[in-house]
Design a protein around this motif. Structure first.
Motif, short mmCIF file in Angstrom:
data_model
loop_
_atom_site.label_atom_id
_atom_site.label_comp_id
_atom_site.label_asym_id
_atom_site.label_seq_id
_atom_site.Cartn_x
_atom_site.Cartn_y
_atom_site.Cartn_z
N GLN A 192 36.43 -11.66 -19.44
CA GLN A 192 37.68 -11.20 -18.85
C GLN A 192 38.37 -12.36 -18.14
O GLN A 192 37.84 -12.89 -17.15
CB GLN A 192 37.41 -10.08 -17.84
CG GLN A 192 38.66 -9.51 -17.19
CD GLN A 192 39.61 -8.88 -18.19
OE1 GLN A 192 39.19 -8.17 -19.09
NE2 GLN A 192 40.89 -9.15 -18.04
N PRO A 193 39.54 -12.80 -18.61
CA PRO A 193 40.21 -13.94 -17.98
C PRO A 193 40.56 -13.66 -16.52
O PRO A 193 41.05 -12.59 -16.19
CB PRO A 193 41.47 -14.14 -18.83
CG PRO A 193 41.14 -13.52 -20.15
CD PRO A 193 40.26 -12.35 -19.81
N PRO A 194 40.34 -14.64 -15.64
CA PRO A 194 40.73 -14.51 -14.23
C PRO A 194 42.17 -14.99 -14.06
O PRO A 194 42.84 -15.36 -15.03
CB PRO A 194 39.76 -15.46 -13.53
CG PRO A 194 39.58 -16.56 -14.54
CD PRO A 194 39.63 -15.90 -15.90
N SER A 195 42.63 -15.00 -12.83
CA SER A 195 43.97 -15.54 -12.57
C SER A 195 43.94 -17.06 -12.57
O SER A 195 44.81 -17.72 -13.14
CB SER A 195 44.49 -15.04 -11.22
OG SER A 195 44.65 -13.63 -11.25
N THR A 196 42.94 -17.63 -11.91
CA THR A 196 42.85 -19.08 -11.80
C THR A 196 41.44 -19.56 -12.12
O THR A 196 40.49 -18.78 -12.13
CB THR A 196 43.20 -19.55 -10.37
OG1 THR A 196 42.21 -19.05 -9.45
CG2 THR A 196 44.58 -19.05 -9.96
N MET A 197 41.34 -20.87 -12.35
CA MET A 197 40.04 -21.49 -12.54
C MET A 197 40.00 -22.81 -11.80
O MET A 197 41.02 -23.51 -11.69
CB MET A 197 39.72 -21.72 -14.01
CG MET A 197 39.66 -20.44 -14.83
SD MET A 197 38.67 -20.62 -16.33
CE MET A 197 37.02 -20.48 -15.64
#
Length: 381
Positions: A192-197
Motif C-alpha cells: 500500500q503506497p504511503p504519502s511520503t518516503m
C-alpha cells in the motif's frame, strides 16, 4: 515404509469385506463433507458450489485410495500427492493449516464410523477391527502430514516471491521509474503506497537489523554496490526515525512523495560522498547546495577569489578564513577574533588587506558572491 503401509500389511481384508466397504464409500464421503461443514466454520462457504463438488470428489478419491491400500493394491502415494496439493491450495484460498487439520480430524472420525459400518456386517473378524482402526488413523495422519508439507512449501514460495516483488519495487523507486511502473510494482507486491518516503543509507550488514525496528511497510535492499544497504521508510516521523538509528552509520535523506523516493536517495548518496560525518541531510542543506555542481562551484571560487591567488598559499588561506568569519559574523570584530582565536587588532589588519584586494567588499553582489565562494572551507594547500 510408511506407517499406513505397514499397518496395511498387517491387515488382511477379503474381497467380500472390500466390496462391502466400497459400497458405502459415496455415502461415507458425503457424511464426511457434511460433518466438516458443520464442525469447521472455515469450510462453511468453501464447500458449496463448484468448490464443494471438487472437494467432495477429493474426499471420495482419498477414501478410494484408502480402500486400495487396505485391500493390498497400493494407492498411498497418489493420495499423498493429492493431499500435498490440497495443502498448497489452502494457502491460495487464504485458509490456515489449522482449519485443514481440523477437517482431517473430523473426517477421520466420520470416515471410520462409516467404513466400519460397512466392514463389520461383512464379517470382519473382531481381531482385525482394531488393525482396521489403526490403518484408518495412520492413513489420515499421513494425509495430514502431506497437506502440512504442501501448505508450508506454498507459504515459503509465496513468501519468497513476495520478498522479490518488494525488492523490485524498491529498485524501481531508487531508479526513479515512471508512475505507471511504480503502481504496477506496488500492486504486484501487494504494497500500500504511503504519502511520503524517507531513504536511509547504511552499511549493508546493518540494513536488516535496522529494518526490524521500523514500520513493517519499510522496503529494504542490502545488496547494492560498495556494501551499501538502503531503507525506504514510509511516512516516517523524522525525529523518531533519527532516534531509532542512533548507533548506526546511517545517512537520512529528506522526506519526499513516495513516487519521488529517488530524490531522497540521491541526496543521501551525495551527503555520504560529501562527508562521512553527515547523519541528517536536513542539517547540512547549505553544504549540499554548494556541492551540488562541483565544477560550477570551482569556477565560482576561481573567479570570485582570484585576488587571493596572487598571494602565497599560507597567506591566502589565512585571509580566506578571516573573510569567511567576517561574513558569518556580519563584520563584528570581537566575534570574528573569538572565532579565529586571534586578537581583534589582527582581524583589523587582515580586513585592511582584504579591502585592498576587494575594493567593492561592501556591495551586496560582492558579499553574495564571496559568501557563496567561501561557504565551504577550502581543501587546498
Amino acid at each position: 515404509m510408511s506407517n499406513a503401509m505397514r499397518r496395511a500389511t498387517e491387515l488382511a481384508l477379503d474381497e467380500k469385506t472390500v466390496a462391502a466397504i466400497r459400497a458405502v464409500l459415496k455415502t461415507t464421503a458425503d457424511e464426511v463433507v457434511r460433518a466438516i461443514i458443520t464442525e469447521v466454520p472455515s469450510y462453511a462457504n468453501a464447500l458449496s458450489g463448484r468448490m464443494g463438488g471438487t472437494i467432495r470428489r477429493a474426499v471420495r478419491t482419498a477414501l478410494g485410495h484408502y480402500l486400495d491400500l487396505a485391500g493390498g493394491t497400493g494407492g498411498g502415494a497418489d493420495a499423498s500427492d493429492a493431499a500435498y496439493e490440497l495443502g498448497r491450495g489452502e494457502v491460495r484460498d487464504g485458509r490456515s493449516m489449522d482449519a485443514l487439520l481440523s477437517a482431517y480430524r473430523v473426517g477421520a472420525r466420520v470416515a471410520w464410523r462409516g467404513l466400519a459400518a460397512g466392514a463389520v456386517p461383512a464379517g470382519l473378524a473382531a481381531a482385525e477391527v482394531a488393525k482396521f482402526a489403526e490403518l484408518t488413523f495412520a492413513y489420515i495422519d499421513e494425509l495430514s502430514a502431506a497437506s502440512a508439507a504442501g501448505h508450508a512449501d506454498e507459504l515459503a514460495a509465496r513468501g519468497l516471491a513476495h520478498e522479490r516483488h518488494l525488492e523490485q519495487l524498491a529498485r524501481d523507486l531508487l531508479a526513479g521509474a515512471s508512475g505507471e511502473v511504480l503502481l504496477t510494482s506496488a500492486g504486484r507486491a501487494n504494497w500500500q503506497p504511503p504519502s511520503t518516503m524517507t531513504v536511509v543509507l547504511l552499511p549493508a550488514f546493518q540494513a536488516r537489523p535496522a529494518y526490524r525496528l521500523l514500520d513493517p511497510s519499510t522496503l529494504v535492499l542490502d545488496d547494492l554496490p560498495d556494501s551499501t544497504g538502503v531503507l525506504l521508510v514510509p511516512d516516517g516521523d523524522r525525529p523518531h526515525l533519527l532516534r531509532q538509528l542512533i548507533g548506526r552509520n546511517a545517512v537520512v535523506g529528506p522526506s519526499r512523495p513516495w513516487m519521488r523516493a529517488s530524490a531522497s536517495y540521491e541526496r543521501a548518496v551525495r551527503a555520504r560522498s560529501l562527508s562521512p560525518e553527515i547523519r541528517d541531510t536536513e542539517e547540512h542543506l547549505a553544504a549540499l547546495v554548494l556541492s551540488a555542481d562541483p565544477d560550477a562551484y570551482a569556477d565560482l571560487r576561481a573567479r570570485v577569489l582570484a585576488p587571493l591567488l596572487e598571494l602565497p598559499a599560507t597567506s591566502a588561506r589565512r585571509l580566506e578564513e578571516t573573510l569567511r568569519a567576517w561574513l558569518l559574523h556580519h563584520g563584528r570584530r570581537e566575534e570574528v577574533a573569538a572565532a579565529l582565536f586571534v586578537h581583534p587588532q589582527t582581524v583589523r589588519y587582515r580586513m585592511g588587506q582584504l579591502r585592498d584586494l576587494f575594493p567593492d567588499l561592501g556591495s551586496p553582489q560582492r558579499v553574495l558572491e564571496l559568501t557563496l565562494a567561501v561557504g565551504l572551507p577550502s581543501t587546498e594547500g
